[in-house]
Design a protein around this motif. Structure first.
Motif, mmCIF file in Angstrom:
data_model
loop_
_atom_site.group_PDB
_atom_site.id
_atom_site.type_symbol
_atom_site.label_atom_id
_atom_site.label_comp_id
_atom_site.label_asym_id
_atom_site.label_seq_id
_atom_site.Cartn_x
_atom_site.Cartn_y
_atom_site.Cartn_z
ATOM 1 N N ALA A 268 -2.949 1.994 6.530
ATOM 2 C CA ALA A 268 -2.199 1.163 5.586
ATOM 3 C C ALA A 268 -2.816 -0.224 5.453
ATOM 4 O O ALA A 268 -2.916 -0.769 4.338
ATOM 5 C CB ALA A 268 -0.743 1.050 6.052
ATOM 6 N N ILE A 269 -3.244 -0.794 6.568
ATOM 7 C CA ILE A 269 -3.890 -2.113 6.525
ATOM 8 C C ILE A 269 -5.178 -2.056 5.713
ATOM 9 O O ILE A 269 -5.480 -2.960 4.907
ATOM 10 C CB ILE A 269 -4.171 -2.607 7.960
ATOM 11 C CG1 ILE A 269 -2.876 -3.078 8.629
ATOM 12 C CG2 ILE A 269 -5.185 -3.738 7.958
ATOM 13 C CD1 ILE A 269 -2.346 -4.390 8.139
ATOM 14 N N PHE A 270 -5.952 -0.995 5.903
ATOM 15 C CA PHE A 270 -7.203 -0.850 5.157
ATOM 16 C C PHE A 270 -6.944 -0.770 3.651
ATOM 17 O O PHE A 270 -7.581 -1.482 2.853
ATOM 18 C CB PHE A 270 -7.950 0.395 5.630
ATOM 19 C CG PHE A 270 -9.096 0.794 4.750
ATOM 20 C CD1 PHE A 270 -10.278 0.064 4.747
ATOM 21 C CD2 PHE A 270 -8.988 1.885 3.894
ATOM 22 C CE1 PHE A 270 -11.337 0.413 3.914
ATOM 23 C CE2 PHE A 270 -10.037 2.240 3.065
ATOM 24 C CZ PHE A 270 -11.209 1.505 3.075
ATOM 25 N N LEU A 271 -6.008 0.076 3.233
ATOM 26 C CA LEU A 271 -5.730 0.249 1.807
ATOM 27 C C LEU A 271 -5.085 -1.000 1.205
ATOM 28 O O LEU A 271 -5.361 -1.367 0.058
ATOM 29 C CB LEU A 271 -4.841 1.468 1.597
ATOM 30 C CG LEU A 271 -5.515 2.818 1.908
ATOM 31 C CD1 LEU A 271 -4.505 3.957 1.825
ATOM 32 C CD2 LEU A 271 -6.680 3.068 0.968
ATOM 33 N N PHE A 272 -4.223 -1.662 1.982
ATOM 34 C CA PHE A 272 -3.608 -2.896 1.486
ATOM 35 C C PHE A 272 -4.655 -3.985 1.299
ATOM 36 O O PHE A 272 -4.645 -4.705 0.296
ATOM 37 C CB PHE A 272 -2.524 -3.368 2.452
ATOM 38 C CG PHE A 272 -1.837 -4.632 2.020
ATOM 39 C CD1 PHE A 272 -0.842 -4.600 1.056
ATOM 40 C CD2 PHE A 272 -2.174 -5.855 2.566
ATOM 41 C CE1 PHE A 272 -0.207 -5.757 0.644
ATOM 42 C CE2 PHE A 272 -1.556 -7.017 2.166
ATOM 43 C CZ PHE A 272 -0.564 -6.963 1.199
ATOM 44 N N CYS A 426 -4.288 1.912 -4.639
ATOM 45 C CA CYS A 426 -4.655 1.904 -3.217
ATOM 46 C C CYS A 426 -3.510 1.394 -2.349
ATOM 47 O O CYS A 426 -3.176 1.990 -1.312
ATOM 48 C CB CYS A 426 -5.894 1.035 -3.004
ATOM 49 S SG CYS A 426 -7.427 1.749 -3.629
ATOM 50 N N VAL A 427 -2.884 0.295 -2.758
ATOM 51 C CA VAL A 427 -1.781 -0.262 -1.982
ATOM 52 C C VAL A 427 -0.597 0.705 -1.976
ATOM 53 O O VAL A 427 0.072 0.896 -0.947
ATOM 54 C CB VAL A 427 -1.378 -1.641 -2.553
ATOM 55 C CG1 VAL A 427 -0.182 -2.199 -1.796
ATOM 56 C CG2 VAL A 427 -2.548 -2.608 -2.459
ATOM 57 N N LEU A 428 -0.316 1.335 -3.109
ATOM 58 C CA LEU A 428 0.785 2.297 -3.186
ATOM 59 C C LEU A 428 0.532 3.499 -2.282
ATOM 60 O O LEU A 428 1.440 3.981 -1.586
ATOM 61 C CB LEU A 428 0.970 2.748 -4.632
ATOM 62 C CG LEU A 428 2.199 3.615 -4.944
ATOM 63 C CD1 LEU A 428 3.481 2.860 -4.630
ATOM 64 C CD2 LEU A 428 2.185 4.048 -6.403
ATOM 65 N N LEU A 429 -0.704 3.971 -2.260
ATOM 66 C CA LEU A 429 -1.058 5.085 -1.378
ATOM 67 C C LEU A 429 -0.899 4.697 0.087
ATOM 68 O O LEU A 429 -0.402 5.493 0.910
ATOM 69 C CB LEU A 429 -2.495 5.524 -1.658
ATOM 70 C CG LEU A 429 -3.048 6.661 -0.787
ATOM 71 C CD1 LEU A 429 -2.234 7.939 -0.993
ATOM 72 C CD2 LEU A 429 -4.526 6.900 -1.092
ATOM 73 N N GLY A 430 -1.306 3.496 0.445
ATOM 74 C CA GLY A 430 -1.140 3.036 1.816
ATOM 75 C C GLY A 430 0.318 2.955 2.229
ATOM 76 O O GLY A 430 0.671 3.304 3.365
ATOM 77 N N ALA A 431 1.181 2.500 1.329
ATOM 78 C CA ALA A 431 2.608 2.432 1.634
ATOM 79 C C ALA A 431 3.185 3.823 1.862
ATOM 80 O O ALA A 431 4.006 4.030 2.771
ATOM 81 C CB ALA A 431 3.345 1.724 0.496
ATOM 82 N N LEU A 432 2.775 4.787 1.040
ATOM 83 C CA LEU A 432 3.263 6.160 1.209
ATOM 84 C C LEU A 432 2.804 6.756 2.534
ATOM 85 O O LEU A 432 3.587 7.392 3.245
ATOM 86 C CB LEU A 432 2.779 7.023 0.044
ATOM 87 C CG LEU A 432 3.422 6.754 -1.322
ATOM 88 C CD1 LEU A 432 2.715 7.562 -2.408
ATOM 89 C CD2 LEU A 432 4.914 7.080 -1.302
ATOM 90 N N ILE A 433 1.547 6.555 2.888
ATOM 91 C CA ILE A 433 1.020 7.090 4.149
ATOM 92 C C ILE A 433 1.754 6.479 5.338
ATOM 93 O O ILE A 433 2.145 7.188 6.284
ATOM 94 C CB ILE A 433 -0.492 6.835 4.235
ATOM 95 C CG1 ILE A 433 -1.234 7.684 3.195
ATOM 96 C CG2 ILE A 433 -1.016 7.148 5.631
ATOM 97 C CD1 ILE A 433 -2.719 7.405 3.125
ATOM 98 N N LEU A 434 1.956 5.173 5.321
ATOM 99 C CA LEU A 434 2.645 4.509 6.421
ATOM 100 C C LEU A 434 4.089 4.987 6.540
ATOM 101 O O LEU A 434 4.592 5.218 7.650
ATOM 102 C CB LEU A 434 2.603 2.993 6.222
ATOM 103 C CG LEU A 434 3.262 2.148 7.323
ATOM 104 C CD1 LEU A 434 2.579 2.374 8.661
ATOM 105 C CD2 LEU A 434 3.231 0.669 6.950
ATOM 106 N N SER A 435 4.760 5.154 5.411
ATOM 107 C CA SER A 435 6.163 5.583 5.446
ATOM 108 C C SER A 435 6.298 7.013 5.959
ATOM 109 O O SER A 435 7.192 7.311 6.759
ATOM 110 C CB SER A 435 6.774 5.469 4.044
ATOM 111 O OG SER A 435 6.703 4.142 3.571
#
Length: 465
Positions: A268-272, A426-435
């Motif tokens: 998530a940090i990487f994608l954000f 990218c940020v949206l994908l990171g949020a989904l993965i983290l959640s």
């Protein structure tokens, strides 16, 4: 950095993708080198590391004033200043986590607001300094101001003695126990006018004296060879100890990465970082490219975003200290909100709209103050330094790639629209993965309560829930 980027474009006439490497490296190199920076803080302490970083940042900024091309800027501003910023960032977060326990989230929020306040002041000051002294004079003045980092290091009194000083103390104690072999001085020997040499004890002939000296030299050479052999053994033992220390460090990193929540947080940090950092660098150029403003305003969009980030760090730092708020889900929510604001940037065609989006994006970008808090909750305070270094490595890698990718999108399409759609995705994908990966159902750890007898697995699951 957002104010300097258009100036470098005009000064060197390079492509946006190439020039973007300067801004991406200054933020990314320090974070990528976070494991090394964290190791420096562990070994030498926060105070010496901060002093050294102050010299690096000031030297890099002043050297950038004499840059003949973008390639030189990539080294002087991107690498040198970036490493200095990474060192002081690791030292500041480590010393803050050592000093505060109960209100650690609020303390980290207050400390990290310094970067936001500094970004606001520097962005506004850079605009004024460039108008009065030019780009080179601006960099020289900012480099001189950054030397105040050395004064700030004086307040970082260590609570834990760094390992380097413990090793030096142990080495000094060992050296005091050893007796050095010294060659006896020959000054007291007195040669007579004859063929004999007189000493306070007895009279020796020259032949006897030479034989005596040769015997002593042979003894000293034998002892020297034995000493060299022992020195070689000491070096081998030292190499073996260093190898064991490095293997232990690598093993601890592998243990940290076995935690699923930590892996999800790293992704998530990487994608954000890949998606949310480019607006800081390109937002002013977006406004100028769209014809919304002719030149950088007195209060740039970067300054507005920095103030919002400052408020966001404080607010999020206070929210994360509330017991019933899950820090990981709070971070995921900030990523969702930041992704929505990024996707709206290509749609907005007014300068006021960009100001509003800068406020929203800046506020939720204040989630950087949560990283150390969440890392501590996942791996504990003992492994905080190593885990934070790994986390910042992923963040720095994303920050380093983000601006060049956005610049390449612009060079390819001559528009920022596709670039910001990519960033928001990218940020949206990171949020989904983290959640998803942080859901309790993925946890493999079994929690047993003492004094409770379970009749079946269902009863155990219900009791844990």
């Amino acid at each position: 950095m957002g104010v300097l980027y258009p100036e470098w474009l005009d000064a060197f006439q390079e492509s946006k993708g190439m020039t973007a490497w300067v801004g991406s490296l200054v933020a990314g190199v320090g974070l990528i080198a976070s494991p090394v920076c964290s190791a420096c803080v562990d070994n030498f302490g926060a105070r010496p590391v901060t002093i050294f970083s102050g010299v690096m940042v000031a030297g890099g900024l002043m050297l950038s004033a004499f840059a003949p091309n973008v390639q030189f800027l990539i080294f002087s501003y991107g690498i040198v200043v970036g490493l200095g910023c990474g060192l002081v960032y690791a030292a500041t977060l480590t010393i803050t986590c050592q000093y505060f326990d109960k209100r650690r989230g609020l303390a980290l929020g207050i400390v990290t607001t310094g970067t936001s306040v500094g970004s606001f002041i520097y962005a506004t000051a850079q605009t004024t300094l460039i108008l009065h002294y030019g780009l080179d004079g601006c960099l020289l003045i900012i480099g001189a101001v950054s030397l105040n980092l050395i004064a700030c290091a004086g307040f970082m009194r260590p609570l834990i003695v760094p390992s380097y000083y413990l090793k030096q103390r142990a080495a000094l104690e060992r050296n005091t126990e050893k007796q050095l072999l010294e060659k006896p001085p020959l000054d007291d020997l007195k040669v007579t006018t004859g063929s004999t040499v007189t000493t306070p004890d007895k009279t020796l002939t020259v032949k006897e004296l030479l034989i005596s000296i040769d015997g002593k030299d042979l003894t000293l050479q034998t002892e020297k060879k034995a000493g060299n052999f022992l020195t070689g053994l000491g070096v081998m033992k030292l190499i073996k100890k260093k190898k064991q220390a490095y293997s232990k460090y690598v093993q601890s990193i592998c243990e940290i990465l076995q935690d699923q929540a930590m892996v999800a947080f790293c992704i998530a940090i990487f994608l954000f970082s890949l998606g949310a950092f480019p607006p800081v660098l390109f937002i002013e150029d977006v406004a100028q490219s769209e014809g919304l403003i002719e030149e950088v305003s007195l209060i740039p969009l970067v300054s507005i975003s920095s103030i919002a980030t400052c408020v966001g760090k404080l607010v999020l730092g206070m929210l994360v200290d509330i017991k019933w708020i899950n820090s990981i889900y709070l971070y995921a929510f900030t990523m969702f909100a930041a992704a929505i604001s990024l996707l709206f940037i290509p749609i907005i065609k007014t300068y006021v709209g960009l100001q509003i989006l800068s406020v929203v994006l800046g506020f939720f970008s204040g989630n950087w103050s949560l990283t150390s808090y969440i890392t501590t909750r996942i791996v504990g305070l003992e492994k905080l330094t190593q885990a934070h270094g790994v986390l910042m490595f992923f963040g720095g890698f994303g920050i380093m790639l983000g601006p060049p990718v956005v610049g390449w999108f612009f060079d390819w399409t001559q528009s920022y629209d596709l670039a910001f759609y990519f960033s928001g995705s990218c940020v949206l994908l990171g949020a989904l993965i983290l959640s998803v990966l942080s859901l309790p159902c993925w946890s493999r750890k079994r929690i047993d309560r003492p004094g409770v007898d379970y009749t079946s697995n269902c009863d155990k699951v219900a009791s844990v829930a």
